[in-house]
Design a protein around this motif. Structure first.
Motif, PDB file in Angstrom:
ATOM      1  N   LEU A 198       0.841  -1.203   0.000  1.00 41.98           N
ATOM      2  CA  LEU A 198       0.000   0.000   0.000  1.00 41.98           C
ATOM      3  C   LEU A 198       0.880   1.260   0.000  1.00 41.98           C
ATOM      4  N   ASP A 199       1.913   1.260   0.828  1.00 43.52           N
ATOM      5  CA  ASP A 199       2.827   2.401   0.881  1.00 43.52           C
ATOM      6  C   ASP A 199       3.535   2.597  -0.462  1.00 43.52           C
ATOM      7  N   TYR A 200       4.105   1.518  -1.008  1.00 47.25           N
ATOM      8  CA  TYR A 200       4.823   1.629  -2.275  1.00 47.25           C
ATOM      9  C   TYR A 200       3.898   2.111  -3.389  1.00 47.25           C
ATOM     10  N   ASP A 201       2.669   1.579  -3.448  1.00 45.97           N
ATOM     11  CA  ASP A 201       1.732   1.998  -4.492  1.00 45.97           C
ATOM     12  C   ASP A 201       1.348   3.467  -4.341  1.00 45.97           C
ATOM     13  N   ALA A 202       1.114   3.913  -3.106  1.00 50.77           N
ATOM     14  CA  ALA A 202       0.774   5.327  -2.871  1.00 50.77           C
ATOM     15  C   ALA A 202       1.946   6.226  -3.255  1.00 50.77           C
ATOM     16  N   LEU A 203       3.144   5.825  -2.898  1.00 49.54           N
ATOM     17  CA  LEU A 203       4.331   6.620  -3.235  1.00 49.54           C
ATOM     18  C   LEU A 203       4.588   6.625  -4.739  1.00 49.54           C
ATOM     19  N   ALA A 204       4.343   5.482  -5.392  1.00 49.03           N
ATOM     20  CA  ALA A 204       4.572   5.391  -6.836  1.00 49.03           C
ATOM     21  C   ALA A 204       3.588   6.269  -7.601  1.00 49.03           C
ATOM     22  N   SER A 205       2.341   6.334  -7.126  1.00 50.50           N
ATOM     23  CA  SER A 205       1.332   7.087  -7.878  1.00 50.50           C
ATOM     24  C   SER A 205       1.318   8.582  -7.553  1.00 50.50           C
TER      25      SER A 205
ATOM     26  N   ALA B  29      24.226  12.164   0.277  1.00 51.98           N
ATOM     27  CA  ALA B  29      22.991  12.607  -0.379  1.00 51.98           C
ATOM     28  C   ALA B  29      22.245  11.387  -0.921  1.00 51.98           C
ATOM     29  N   VAL B  30      20.935  11.369  -0.731  1.00 53.75           N
ATOM     30  CA  VAL B  30      20.085  10.274  -1.208  1.00 53.75           C
ATOM     31  C   VAL B  30      18.813  10.845  -1.818  1.00 53.75           C
ATOM     32  N   GLN B  31      18.160  10.040  -2.637  1.00 56.84           N
ATOM     33  CA  GLN B  31      16.861  10.429  -3.189  1.00 56.84           C
ATOM     34  C   GLN B  31      15.771   9.871  -2.283  1.00 56.84           C
ATOM     35  N   VAL B  32      14.862  10.718  -1.870  1.00 61.05           N
ATOM     36  CA  VAL B  32      13.744  10.336  -1.007  1.00 61.05           C
ATOM     37  C   VAL B  32      12.457  10.532  -1.797  1.00 61.05           C
ATOM     38  N   VAL B  33      11.528   9.611  -1.626  1.00 63.97           N
ATOM     39  CA  VAL B  33      10.189   9.779  -2.189  1.00 63.97           C
ATOM     40  C   VAL B  33       9.236   9.797  -1.004  1.00 63.97           C
ATOM     41  N   TYR B  34       8.420  10.864  -0.910  1.00 62.88           N
ATOM     42  CA  TYR B  34       7.453  10.945   0.187  1.00 62.88           C
ATOM     43  C   TYR B  34       6.050  11.181  -0.369  1.00 62.88           C
ATOM     44  N   GLU B  35       5.065  10.823   0.431  1.00 58.03           N
ATOM     45  CA  GLU B  35       3.676  11.023   0.022  1.00 58.03           C
ATOM     46  C   GLU B  35       3.285  12.476   0.289  1.00 58.03           C
ATOM     47  N   ARG B  36       2.747  13.116  -0.723  1.00 58.59           N
ATOM     48  CA  ARG B  36       2.414  14.544  -0.653  1.00 58.59           C
ATOM     49  C   ARG B  36       1.488  14.867   0.528  1.00 58.59           C
ATOM     50  N   ARG B  37       0.455  14.056   0.759  1.00 60.41           N
ATOM     51  CA  ARG B  37      -0.503  14.323   1.841  1.00 60.41           C
ATOM     52  C   ARG B  37       0.030  13.950   3.220  1.00 60.41           C
ATOM     53  N   ASP B  38       0.995  13.017   3.248  1.00 55.34           N
ATOM     54  CA  ASP B  38       1.532  12.541   4.533  1.00 55.34           C
ATOM     55  C   ASP B  38       3.034  12.301   4.400  1.00 55.34           C
ATOM     56  N   PRO B  39       3.850  13.352   4.580  1.00 55.14           N
ATOM     57  CA  PRO B  39       5.301  13.207   4.397  1.00 55.14           C
ATOM     58  C   PRO B  39       5.968  12.222   5.367  1.00 55.14           C
ATOM     59  N   THR B  40       5.255  11.772   6.397  1.00 52.67           N
ATOM     60  CA  THR B  40       5.852  10.769   7.281  1.00 52.67           C
ATOM     61  C   THR B  40       5.949   9.415   6.574  1.00 52.67           C
ATOM     62  N   ARG B  41       5.248   9.249   5.477  1.00 50.22           N
ATOM     63  CA  ARG B  41       5.345   8.025   4.653  1.00 50.22           C
ATOM     64  C   ARG B  41       6.340   8.313   3.542  1.00 50.22           C
ATOM     65  N   SER B  42       7.523   7.712   3.655  1.00 58.39           N
ATOM     66  CA  SER B  42       8.589   7.979   2.685  1.00 58.39           C
ATOM     67  C   SER B  42       9.450   6.736   2.519  1.00 58.39           C
ATOM     68  N   CYS B  43      10.285   6.776   1.494  1.00 57.77           N
ATOM     69  CA  CYS B  43      11.249   5.684   1.300  1.00 57.77           C
ATOM     70  C   CYS B  43      12.465   6.192   0.541  1.00 57.77           C
ATOM     71  N   LEU B  44      13.558   5.458   0.682  1.00 61.59           N
ATOM     72  CA  LEU B  44      14.793   5.711  -0.074  1.00 61.59           C
ATOM     73  C   LEU B  44      14.833   4.698  -1.211  1.00 61.59           C
ATOM     74  N   CYS B  45      13.905   4.821  -2.144  1.00 56.90           N
ATOM     75  CA  CYS B  45      13.807   3.803  -3.184  1.00 56.90           C
ATOM     76  C   CYS B  45      12.998   4.327  -4.358  1.00 56.90           C
ATOM     77  N   ASP B  46      12.926   3.496  -5.377  1.00 57.42           N
ATOM     78  CA  ASP B  46      11.968   3.706  -6.453  1.00 57.42           C
ATOM     79  C   ASP B  46      10.761   2.867  -6.040  1.00 57.42           C
ATOM     80  N   PRO B  47       9.683   3.488  -5.549  1.00 56.56           N
ATOM     81  CA  PRO B  47       8.573   2.720  -4.987  1.00 56.56           C
ATOM     82  C   PRO B  47       7.908   1.768  -5.975  1.00 56.56           C
ATOM     83  N   ALA B  48       7.855   2.134  -7.248  1.00 53.30           N
ATOM     84  CA  ALA B  48       7.259   1.230  -8.239  1.00 53.30           C
ATOM     85  C   ALA B  48       8.107  -0.034  -8.381  1.00 53.30           C
TER      86      ALA B  48
END
Length: 179
Positions: free
Chosen positions: A50-57, A117-136
Motif C-alpha cells: 500500500l505504501d509503495y503503491d501510494a508513493l509510486a502514484s 545525499a540520497v533520493q527520497v520519495v514521500y507522500e504529498r498528503r503525509d510526508p511521514t510516509r517515505s522511502c529511499l527507493c523507487d517505490p514502483a
C-alpha cells in the motif's frame, strides 16, 4: 470404460488405486499450498505494498541526507540486505526524518555514510510516509517475491508428499521385520 481391477497376482479382483487419483491429489496439494503461501505473503506485505503503491502514484521526489546507516543484520528475500538508514528530508517548510532500507537509485545501506545525499520519495498528503527507493520497483519486486514463494511452495510440498508416499509404500511392501 476401463476396469481398474487387477486380473492376476495376489491382488486379483481388488481395485487398484489409480494414478489419476494420486495425480489429482498432488495437483490439489500444489494449488492449496501455493495459494496459502501467496495469501500469507500478501497479508504480511500488505502495508508495504500500500505504501509503495501510494508513493509510486503520488509521491514527491526530493533530495535527502543520511543521518546514520546501520549495517545489515540479514537478507530480505527478493530485496537483498536488510540494513537500515535514518535520513532527513524537507517537505514544504518542515523537516522530516525517515527510517528504512535503501533501494535503487540509492546505494545499499552498507555503502552509505552520515551526510551522504540520497533520493527520497514521500507522500504529498503525509510526508511521514517515505522511502529511499523507487517505490514502483519495490512494489514490483515484492509482488515477484510473492509469486516465486507461492510457485516454490507449490512445487516443493507435493514433491515431499511423493517422496514420503514412496517411502511409506516401500516399507509396506517389505513387511514388518524385513530390511
Amino acid at each position: 470404460m476401463i476396469d481398474s481391477r487387477t486380473t492376476t497376482g495376489a491382488g486379483a479382483g481388488r481395485r487398484r488405486r489409480g494414478v489419476p487419483a494420486v495425480a489429482g491429489l498432488l495437483v490439489l496439494l500444489a494449488v492449496v499450498s501455493g495459494g496459502l503461501t501467496f495469501g500469507l505473503y500478501r497479508l504480511l506485505a500488505r502495508e508495504a505494498l500500500l505504501d509503495y503503491d501510494a508513493l509510486a502514484s503520488g509521491g514527491v521526489r526530493v533530495a535527502g541526507t543520511v543521518v546514520r546507516a546501520e549495517p545489515a543484520s540479514g537478507v530480505v528475500p527478493g530485496l537483498g540486505p536488510s540494513g537500515t538508514v535514518v535520513y532527513r528530508f524537507s517537505a514544504g517548510t518542515s523537516v522530516f526524518e525517515g527510517r528504512g532500507g535503501s533501494g535503487p537509485p540509492n546505494p545499499a545501506p552498507e555503502d552509505l555514510a552520515a551526510g551522504a545525499a540520497v533520493q527520497v520519495v514521500y507522500e504529498r498528503r503525509d510526508p511521514t510516509r517515505s522511502c529511499l527507493c523507487d517505490p514502483a520497483a519495490q512494489a514490483a519486486a515484492t509482488r515477484r517475491s510473492m509469486v516465486v514463494a507461492a510457485l516454490g511452495t507449490a512445487l516443493v510440498v507435493p514433491t515431499i508428499g511423493v517422496v514420503a508416499a514412496a517411502l511409506v509404500g516401500r516399507g509396506r511392501r517389505r513387511g514388518p521385520g524385513r530390511a
